[in-house]
Write a protein that holds these residues in place. Structure first.
Motif, PDB file in Angstrom:
ATOM      1  N   PRO A  19      40.313 -14.455 -25.495  1.00 44.95           N
ATOM      2  CA  PRO A  19      39.904 -14.661 -26.668  1.00 44.95           C
ATOM      3  C   PRO A  19      39.728 -13.436 -26.613  1.00 44.95           C
ATOM      4  O   PRO A  19      39.721 -11.934 -26.034  1.00 44.95           O
ATOM      5  CB  PRO A  19      38.267 -14.912 -26.417  1.00 44.95           C
ATOM      6  CG  PRO A  19      37.690 -14.816 -25.440  1.00 44.95           C
ATOM      7  CD  PRO A  19      39.414 -14.868 -24.685  1.00 44.95           C
ATOM      8  N   LEU A  20      39.815 -12.866 -28.426  1.00 44.87           N
ATOM      9  CA  LEU A  20      39.648 -11.813 -28.605  1.00 44.87           C
ATOM     10  C   LEU A  20      39.230 -12.120 -30.077  1.00 44.87           C
ATOM     11  O   LEU A  20      39.110 -12.886 -30.647  1.00 44.87           O
ATOM     12  CB  LEU A  20      40.976 -10.753 -29.086  1.00 44.87           C
ATOM     13  CG  LEU A  20      42.317 -11.482 -28.973  1.00 44.87           C
ATOM     14  CD1 LEU A  20      42.794 -11.422 -30.750  1.00 44.87           C
ATOM     15  CD2 LEU A  20      43.505 -11.472 -28.665  1.00 44.87           C
ATOM     16  N   ALA A  21      38.736 -10.217 -30.605  1.00 44.25           N
ATOM     17  CA  ALA A  21      38.304 -10.216 -32.052  1.00 44.25           C
ATOM     18  C   ALA A  21      39.155  -9.507 -32.850  1.00 44.25           C
ATOM     19  O   ALA A  21      39.830 -10.250 -33.795  1.00 44.25           O
ATOM     20  CB  ALA A  21      36.859  -9.633 -32.336  1.00 44.25           C
ATOM     21  N   ALA A  22      40.251  -8.719 -32.732  1.00 41.57           N
ATOM     22  CA  ALA A  22      41.055  -8.364 -33.314  1.00 41.57           C
ATOM     23  C   ALA A  22      42.447  -7.569 -32.734  1.00 41.57           C
ATOM     24  O   ALA A  22      42.456  -7.411 -30.932  1.00 41.57           O
ATOM     25  CB  ALA A  22      40.952  -6.778 -34.008  1.00 41.57           C
ATOM     26  N   PHE A  23      43.902  -7.603 -32.855  1.00 43.79           N
ATOM     27  CA  PHE A  23      44.992  -7.211 -32.444  1.00 43.79           C
ATOM     28  C   PHE A  23      45.264  -6.493 -33.193  1.00 43.79           C
ATOM     29  O   PHE A  23      45.762  -6.696 -34.310  1.00 43.79           O
ATOM     30  CB  PHE A  23      45.031  -7.869 -31.551  1.00 43.79           C
ATOM     31  CG  PHE A  23      46.364  -9.335 -32.225  1.00 43.79           C
ATOM     32  CD1 PHE A  23      47.488  -8.764 -32.478  1.00 43.79           C
ATOM     33  CD2 PHE A  23      45.432  -9.989 -33.012  1.00 43.79           C
ATOM     34  CE1 PHE A  23      47.983 -10.147 -33.793  1.00 43.79           C
ATOM     35  CE2 PHE A  23      45.843 -11.546 -33.716  1.00 43.79           C
ATOM     36  CZ  PHE A  23      47.312 -11.196 -34.417  1.00 43.79           C
ATOM     37  N   ASP A  24      46.786  -5.749 -32.216  1.00 45.53           N
ATOM     38  CA  ASP A  24      47.838  -5.392 -34.207  1.00 45.53           C
ATOM     39  C   ASP A  24      49.113  -5.356 -32.682  1.00 45.53           C
ATOM     40  O   ASP A  24      49.059  -6.333 -31.872  1.00 45.53           O
ATOM     41  CB  ASP A  24      47.753  -3.792 -33.759  1.00 45.53           C
ATOM     42  CG  ASP A  24      47.527  -2.870 -31.987  1.00 45.53           C
ATOM     43  OD1 ASP A  24      47.796  -3.350 -31.331  1.00 45.53           O
ATOM     44  OD2 ASP A  24      47.268  -1.810 -32.300  1.00 45.53           O
ATOM     45  N   ALA A  25      49.973  -5.038 -33.707  1.00 45.06           N
ATOM     46  CA  ALA A  25      51.324  -5.905 -33.360  1.00 45.06           C
ATOM     47  C   ALA A  25      52.250  -4.701 -31.615  1.00 45.06           C
ATOM     48  O   ALA A  25      53.413  -5.463 -31.619  1.00 45.06           O
ATOM     49  CB  ALA A  25      52.437  -4.937 -34.350  1.00 45.06           C
ATOM     50  N   ARG A  26      50.748  -3.915 -31.491  1.00 46.34           N
ATOM     51  CA  ARG A  26      51.300  -3.199 -30.103  1.00 46.34           C
ATOM     52  C   ARG A  26      50.959  -4.325 -28.643  1.00 46.34           C
ATOM     53  O   ARG A  26      50.824  -3.808 -27.699  1.00 46.34           O
ATOM     54  CB  ARG A  26      51.159  -1.915 -29.607  1.00 46.34           C
ATOM     55  CG  ARG A  26      51.551  -1.037 -30.992  1.00 46.34           C
ATOM     56  CD  ARG A  26      50.740   0.068 -30.757  1.00 46.34           C
ATOM     57  NE  ARG A  26      49.539   0.167 -30.711  1.00 46.34           N
ATOM     58  CZ  ARG A  26      48.767   0.659 -30.219  1.00 46.34           C
ATOM     59  NH1 ARG A  26      49.197   2.086 -29.427  1.00 46.34           N
ATOM     60  NH2 ARG A  26      47.302   1.028 -30.086  1.00 46.34           N
ATOM     61  N   GLY A  27      50.312  -5.447 -29.280  1.00 45.44           N
ATOM     62  CA  GLY A  27      49.015  -6.127 -28.139  1.00 45.44           C
ATOM     63  C   GLY A  27      48.395  -5.318 -27.914  1.00 45.44           C
ATOM     64  O   GLY A  27      47.312  -5.819 -26.572  1.00 45.44           O
ATOM     65  N   HIS A  28      47.805  -4.725 -28.094  1.00 47.85           N
ATOM     66  CA  HIS A  28      46.196  -4.280 -27.857  1.00 47.85           C
ATOM     67  C   HIS A  28      45.089  -4.792 -28.722  1.00 47.85           C
ATOM     68  O   HIS A  28      45.739  -5.334 -30.133  1.00 47.85           O
ATOM     69  CB  HIS A  28      45.923  -2.057 -28.701  1.00 47.85           C
ATOM     70  CG  HIS A  28      47.073  -1.479 -28.230  1.00 47.85           C
ATOM     71  ND1 HIS A  28      46.573  -0.138 -27.374  1.00 47.85           N
ATOM     72  CD2 HIS A  28      47.745  -1.467 -28.174  1.00 47.85           C
ATOM     73  CE1 HIS A  28      47.267   1.021 -26.702  1.00 47.85           C
ATOM     74  NE2 HIS A  28      48.521   0.097 -26.887  1.00 47.85           N
TER      75      HIS A  28
END
Length: 195
Positions: A123-132
């Protein structure tokens, strides 16, 4: 100057607010579509241990996804919170008792077998296009993944989110766990490792 922690906190707040605004019925349909995508795109051997999570608030409902993977032979487990720093993964068996884990979620009873996942739906709250990714701020998954790696286990990590949770850039920190794959309603995206 604003710290990485403060930036992450703001990005988390904004991404979760966008997720909360999604129509409830649309979220259900998207979760069902994502289950089909997972079934068709996540390959594994029968008996592979897959960790999911019980959805809270407006998260993607991964229960249909977990059951689709079980139909292909996955052995399922869910996180169980032991204390402020530790989660373990207890086997999810049909009909076994579930208990309140806090945070509006449930998990298998303490008598359930503790397993080491080979595939983790994260699960996650947010992510970026690099997979962070930005988690919920407690660091449970970062520590759990690190413990698995200390045992010589490199679990396949698949972040689970809606497209609206993507942000332009998550600030880099040394302890961050990069998620090489993210599953959203748009499909399963794989990120090339940074050089």
């Amino acid at each position: 100057m604003t710290s990485h922690r403060e930036i992450k906190k703001q990005l988390r707040k904004e991404a979760l607010a966008r997720r909360d605004r999604l129509d409830e019925f649309w979220r259900i349909e998207a979760s069902l579509e994502m289950a089909e995508t997972a079934r068709d795109n996540i390959q594994f051997e029968p008996g592979t241990i897959v960790s999911g999570f019980w959805p809270m608030r407006s998260e993607v409902d991964v229960r249909p996804m977990m059951f689709a993977l079980r139909e292909h032979g996955a052995r399922l487990c869910l996180p169980a919170i032991l204390d402020k720093h530790t989660i373990v993964f207890r086997e999810l068996v049909r009909g076994a008792p579930m208990v309140d884990m806090g945070f509006g979620t449930v998990g298998p009873h303490e008598e359930a077998e503790v397993l080491d996942p080979q595939i983790m739906l994260v699960p996650l709250a947010a992510f970026d296009a690099r997979g962070h990714r930005i988690g919920y701020g407690a660091g449970y998954y970062d520590r759990a993944i690190s413990k698995l790696q200390d045992k010589g286990i490199e679990p396949r990590l698949i972040g689970i989110a809606f497209d609206c949770q993507e942000v332009e850039r998550v600030p880099d920190e040394n302890h961050d766990v990069i998620i090489p794959e993210i599953l959203t309603e748009s499909g399963l995206r794989r990120f090339a490792p940074e050089l």
